[in-house]
Write an enzyme that holds these catalytic residues in place. Structure first.
Site, PDB file in Angstrom:
ATOM      1  N   HIS A 120      -2.727 -12.534   0.994  1.00  0.00           N
ATOM      2  CA  HIS A 120      -3.853 -12.322   1.915  1.00  0.00           C
ATOM      3  C   HIS A 120      -5.159 -11.957   1.223  1.00  0.00           C
ATOM      4  O   HIS A 120      -6.192 -11.855   1.866  1.00  0.00           O
ATOM      5  CB  HIS A 120      -3.488 -11.295   3.003  1.00  0.00           C
TER       6      HIS A 120
ATOM      7  N   ASP B  96      -7.286 -10.732   8.031  1.00  0.00           N
ATOM      8  CA  ASP B  96      -7.410  -9.472   7.292  1.00  0.00           C
ATOM      9  C   ASP B  96      -8.883  -9.102   7.082  1.00  0.00           C
ATOM     10  O   ASP B  96      -9.280  -7.965   7.320  1.00  0.00           O
ATOM     11  CB  ASP B  96      -6.688  -9.583   5.941  1.00  0.00           C
TER      12      ASP B  96
ATOM     13  N   LYS C 287       0.831  -1.216   0.000  1.00  0.00           N
ATOM     14  CA  LYS C 287       0.000   0.000   0.000  1.00  0.00           C
ATOM     15  C   LYS C 287       0.860   1.258   0.000  1.00  0.00           C
ATOM     16  O   LYS C 287       0.385   2.340  -0.340  1.00  0.00           O
ATOM     17  CB  LYS C 287      -0.937   0.005   1.217  1.00  0.00           C
TER      18      LYS C 287
END
Ligand code: FE2
Ligand code: FE2
Ligand code: FE2
Length: 430
Positions: free
Chosen positions: A330, A359, A281
């Protein structure tokens, strides 16, 4: 293309004990992602590190100080991950350095990594001008000089053909923005072709290593934990709504792994993977990260890139060979409908499966700009639908449900602890 096929093994092969890694490898690879954010200044950190190292060596700093100059240069703008000062920084003379928060943020966050502590002070001062602070150490002043040289260079032309212009501008600021002795050291490279040619080389890894042997740290899992917690904060503190995301995913996943029968060492490794799972990210536009509303289809596609970026970054760190799968997969589902690799059940280890559940669980219970965090019953019922549809592992979901009180308790107390830290951190910005 199954380029990681041979690396995936069914029985998860965990790291054990300690392993060797150099401070240079950590800084060099982390700086790659810092440069994702500013697409106009490709390789900025590697180039600044090269220029600063060359000047520091020519000026005559001792080896340990050259090493710190290189490492701090590699990470000098790391605080930009959590601010939007990128545009202002392309101006040669930015003006008042005290208005810049990225240097303070970088320094503040790095203080927590014990083996990088010396860099914190250098990074804090990397926009200080010589005339305002003539008595500070050489390292930040050299990085400032190197940083401004790189800002002046036009990426569309070979550096060698710009040398006269660059050297004139830098000379005119000797004794003002820059320390005269540093400028003198830099000017020694003016007519040395190799300096400008090396500067334009795509990979500075080998070039930088020729200057100095970097310390090799025998980092144990605790040291790695310290470093990855720092990365987790760098990721999370970009947006107030996700300020506790990585820490909660890491701890939820670690708790799940405990009840899946992982031993203590392996639980710690799951926690580390949790801190790193969204490292990609850092390469996503802050506008999308901070958007105050649901994402459009295009923005969603942009956001989804982060899992591939996580994979990409962690692959360059050899030490994370096993952790990287737990972290990077994930968003993969057992039925192959996840992303970015569309892996199926036979390729997803227990570690990967529990990370996905941790998550989703964390994301659903978090407040978002456009919705409140979901209550636990609703969260579990959504997860049950996922399990019924063959997307996530039913057994791990059962483990989550059986231990939901403990998981919620850990999650809440961590949330409060990290929010207090986040508020502290925001004061640094003022
Ligand atoms: Fe900077
Ligand atoms: Fe910079
Ligand atoms: Fe994610």
């Amino acid at each position: 293309m199954d380029f990681f096929r041979t690396n995936i093994i069914e029985s998860f092969n965990f790291l054990s004990g300690s392993f060797l890694i150099s401070s240079f490898d950590l800084a060099y690879n982390l700086s790659k992602i810092v440069d994702f954010v500013n697409k106009n200044l490709t390789q900025h950190h590697h180039r600044v590190a090269y220029i600063a190292t060359a000047i520091a060596a020519e000026y005559g700093l001792n080896l340990s100080r050259i090493k710190n100059t290189t490492l701090a240069a590699l990470l000098h703008d790391i605080g930009l991950m959590v601010t939007s000062e990128v545009k202002n920084l392309s101006t040669f003379d930015i003006g008042d350095d005290s208005k810049l928060s990225h240097s303070k943020i970088g320094s503040y966050l790095l203080k927590e990594v014990s083996f990088f502590q010396e860099l914190s002070d250098i990074i804090e001062k990397h926009h200080f001008k010589y005339k305002d602070y003539p008595d500070i150490k050489d390292e930040p002043l050299i990085i400032f000089l190197a940083d401004r040289i790189d800002i002046l260079l036009d990426r569309n032309k070979a550096s060698y053909y710009q040398k006269d212009k660059i050297c004139d501008i830098i000379s005119s600021e000797s004794g003002k923005m820059f320390k005269p002795e540093h400028v003198e050291a830099f000017l020694k490279f003016k007519d040395k072709e190799y300096f400008w040619l090396e500067l334009d080389m795509p990979d500075k890894d080998k070039i930088l290593r020729k200057y100095i042997q970097y310390d090799i740290y025998d980092l144990n899992i605790e040291n790695i934990m310290e470093f990855t917690k720092f990365i987790g904060q760098l990721i999370d503190f970009r947006c107030s709504f996700t300020a506790t995301h990585s820490v909660r995913v890491a701890n939820t996943a670690a708790t799940l792994s405990k009840y899946c029968g992982f031993d203590e060492q392996k639980q710690k490794e799951v926690e580390v993977a949790g801190y790193l799972h969204d490292i990609g990210k850092l390469g996503i536009d802050p506008y999308i990260i901070n958007k105050n509303g649901p994402l459009t289809i295009d923005e969603m596609a942009e956001m989804r890139k982060h899992t591939y970026y996580t994979y990409y970054i962690l692959t360059s760190l050899e030490i994370f060979d096993d952790l990287k799968y737990m972290a990077a997969f994930h968003h993969e589902y057992l039925d192959g409908t996840g992303y970015p690799f569309h892996l199926k059940a036979n390729r997803l280890t227990t570690g990967c499966r529990l990370m996905t559940i941790a998550d989703i669980f964390t994301a659903l219970t978090e407040d978002r700009p456009y919705r409140k965090g979901m209550k636990i019953d609703k969260t579990l019922s959504i997860l049950e639908t996922f399990a019924k549809n063959g997307k996530i592992d039913c057994n791990i979901l059962d483990i989550l449900k059986e231990n939901i009180d403990e998981i919620q308790y850990i999650s809440k107390s961590l949330h409060n602890e990290v929010i207090a830290k986040y508020n502290n951190f925001k004061n640094v910005l003022i």
